[in-house]
Each structure stands twice: as C-alpha cells, then as structure tokens.
Design an enzyme around this catalytic site. Sequence first.
Site, PDB file in Angstrom:
ATOM      1  N   TRP A  83       0.859  -1.184   0.000  1.00 23.28           N
ATOM      2  CA  TRP A  83       0.000   0.000   0.000  1.00 23.28           C
ATOM      3  C   TRP A  83       0.895   1.235   0.000  1.00 23.28           C
ATOM      4  O   TRP A  83       1.824   1.327   0.815  1.00 23.28           O
ATOM      5  CB  TRP A  83      -0.896  -0.042   1.229  1.00 23.28           C
ATOM      6  CG  TRP A  83      -1.835   1.097   1.376  1.00 23.28           C
ATOM      7  CD1 TRP A  83      -2.683   1.586   0.436  1.00 23.28           C
ATOM      8  CD2 TRP A  83      -2.044   1.894   2.555  1.00 23.28           C
ATOM      9  NE1 TRP A  83      -3.412   2.642   0.947  1.00 23.28           N
ATOM     10  CE2 TRP A  83      -3.028   2.849   2.239  1.00 23.28           C
ATOM     11  CE3 TRP A  83      -1.479   1.877   3.831  1.00 23.28           C
ATOM     12  CZ2 TRP A  83      -3.470   3.795   3.171  1.00 23.28           C
ATOM     13  CZ3 TRP A  83      -1.921   2.813   4.761  1.00 23.28           C
ATOM     14  CH2 TRP A  83      -2.908   3.757   4.424  1.00 23.28           C
TER      15      TRP A  83
ATOM     16  N   ASP B 270      -1.206  -5.583   9.461  1.00 22.04           N
ATOM     17  CA  ASP B 270      -2.213  -4.648   8.971  1.00 22.04           C
ATOM     18  C   ASP B 270      -3.403  -5.472   8.487  1.00 22.04           C
ATOM     19  O   ASP B 270      -3.344  -6.104   7.432  1.00 22.04           O
ATOM     20  CB  ASP B 270      -1.624  -3.802   7.838  1.00 22.04           C
ATOM     21  CG  ASP B 270      -2.564  -2.687   7.389  1.00 22.04           C
ATOM     22  OD1 ASP B 270      -3.672  -2.582   7.955  1.00 22.04           O
ATOM     23  OD2 ASP B 270      -2.186  -1.929   6.477  1.00 22.04           O
TER      24      ASP B 270
ATOM     25  N   LYS C 231     -13.704  -0.893   5.689  1.00 29.06           N
ATOM     26  CA  LYS C 231     -14.108  -1.689   4.539  1.00 29.06           C
ATOM     27  C   LYS C 231     -15.189  -2.698   4.900  1.00 29.06           C
ATOM     28  O   LYS C 231     -16.207  -2.805   4.211  1.00 29.06           O
ATOM     29  CB  LYS C 231     -12.909  -2.420   3.936  1.00 29.06           C
ATOM     30  CG  LYS C 231     -11.900  -1.502   3.270  1.00 29.06           C
ATOM     31  CD  LYS C 231     -10.912  -0.925   4.257  1.00 29.06           C
ATOM     32  CE  LYS C 231      -9.847  -0.087   3.575  1.00 29.06           C
ATOM     33  NZ  LYS C 231      -8.949   0.564   4.567  1.00 29.06           N
TER      34      LYS C 231
END
Length: 391
Positions: free
Chosen positions: A128, A209, A244
């Site tokens: 990311w 993460d 999300k």
Amino acid sequence: MFEKLNNRPADSLLALIKAFQVDERSGKIDLGVGVYRDAMGRTPVMRAVKAAEQFLLETQDSKKYLGPEGDLQFVRLLQPIIFGKSPTFDHRLVGIQTPGGSGALRLGAELIQTANPSAKVLLGTPSWPNHAPIFASARLAVKDYAFVDLTSQQVKFESVVDALSSAAEGDVVLLHGCCHNPTGIDFTMEQWRQITGLLVAHGLVPFIDLAYQGLGDGLEQDAAPTRMILDAVDEALIAYSCDKNFGLYRERVGALYLMTRNVDDIGKAESNMAALARVNWSMPPDHGAAIVRTILESPEMSAMWRAELEEMCERVNGNRAALAAAAADLAFISRQRGLFSNLSMSKETAAALRAKHGIYMADSGRMNLAGMQPADAGAIVTALRAEGCLK
C-alpha cells in the site's frame, strides 16, 4: 516561513476520480479507487449500519469526549472477531481506538519509535503506497524487500525468507493479514507457518495490517494467519480497520492492538499508546466506533452485518471468477483475494487504457475488482489485449 515549502506531487488516485467523472463515454469502467461497490456501482450504507444509526439517534444522550483511548467497549467487542472466541490472548492484549487503520499504523509506528528507535521496519514491495511514508514520518528506517513478481503473479518467497533471516532482533515486519493491497496475493498457510517460525527464531516483531477481514474468504479464514502468528510470538502489533468490512470509509473507524507475553508490559504499553494518541488527535471521533459497537452488541444487527459482509465477499469473488474465465492469462485473478489485483504494466499503458478504452485503473496497474460487473469482463479483456497486456 511558508515560502520555503516545496510543492508535493498531487495524489494520482484523486486525479483518477476526477478523470472518470468527466468522461462522458457510456461504457467506461472504474477499477480505480479502492472502495467496495455493489452491482449498481454504488458504495452503499450497510443495512446494519443504518439500523445502528437509527438506534443511536433515538438513544444517544451525550456528545462528550471519549478520552484518548476512545470507545473501549468497541475495542473489546472487536477482539473475538479478530482474535477468536478463545480467551487465549485476552490477558496479553491492550487496545485503543484510532481514526481508521491509517491512524492505527501511525500510532503503532510512533510507539515503535518510542520503544526502539533503532528498529528497522521490513516492508515487502509492492505494498500500500502509504505504508512507507507513515513509518518514515515516524522517523523509522524502512527496509524494502521484493514480495511479489507481478509478471508471474507469484510470491517471491525466497526473497521474503532472506529478508526475515537477515533482520536484526527487535526489527519489525509489516505483514498484510489478508487480502493484500495492492496485489491480492496472500501467503499460503504453509508459507505463513514458515514466516511464523522465522519471526520466532530471529526475535522479530510482526506488525499486522488487517484492513479487509471478511472480504477474502470470510471472517474466520481471513483471521487465521494473524491468530497463528500471535499464538507463537512474544510481541506483536495489529492495526485494524472497520472502514471496509463495515462500509464506514468516511467515519474513520479503526483500532490498534498490542500483544505481549510479558503482562508487566501491558500497563506501560497502554499508557504510552494513550499519551501518543493524545498528542496526535487528542480524542478519537465517536460516531463510527459507536455504530460498530452498537452492531456488535445486538445479536440481530450483528447477524445482519455478517450476512451483508458475506454478500459483499461473494460479489468480489464472483467478479474475480468472471474476469479469470474471460482470458486464460488472467486465471490467477480467481486465486487472489480482496478488492485488488495488480497487473504488470507501465504508466503509459494504464494511460492508454483510460484514453482509448475507458478502463480506469491506477498507473501502477492496480485494479479494484469490486468496481466491475461480471458483464464487464469481456470489455476489460479486449482492452488489455489491445494494449499488449495479454497474449
């Protein structure tokens, strides 16, 4: 003072949003910005979220500060979803609410810098794009290693093993818990077992993460690697995002957890996390965490949320299957998980896909598979073939 500032490059994804919006072609396809979209192309508010907001509207009687730690009931109710219903980790965990997963990463980075400023952060690439800047901004050294070969769409596992084997005791390893962003390529469970062994053998600290739990293979399956690692290592950090899997992107809902086998460290860790939060954002926002807490406190709302999340997961994997079936060269997409896959292409090729074919994806070749419909697979394949991305 400010005349000494230099211009920073604009965010390319923001430019992508604008370009898609002004494109008047009816057949354009948005595979760019990384948010979930339903079959109508919308990013809807989940039904469970609407129910929780209605409940809060009718019952919430104060907007007072939460305190630097945030909504600790929200933090506690997430624990069995992330770590399992077994109390194995309960006495070894401390958690704090953060503004999104990014806030959790930043807070964790500053905690590492406070505890061990000489620690290096090992980061597999591609990753990311905000990972490296977050750690660098916290004055930590970031050491890249190759994680994936985008041409073959395979994990470069020898590179992973070499990086972890050569790291110093106390170094930190950033790991995507599931649904890797941007590639969609996750380690196999056997690879996770080997990584866990290396973490233990070399005294490395995993920083996991976990931003897409439930959008890969389901809540339990997506958490399995994290639970395996935590069962073996002495210390770990976990950055969690509800943006999300609860569809709460703009509410910025996240949490940072610290796990240690030395229970005497829990109190010190908790006080440092709160102190760092205080100087970063003082008090976290309430609304998103209150929504998640309300959902998880209610068996009815929780069941509704789980059912909706399963529908979202099935839709993304259905899109993957459709695109993989449309071209043999894309078969790997059905084996990947999460919102993203990352094709090997140049910036110029990505620009040509937008200009000539109305196929919008990041310049890196990252595609958000939730942005398509199964019926779009043929158009996407035709465009990729025309620009030499497929045989």
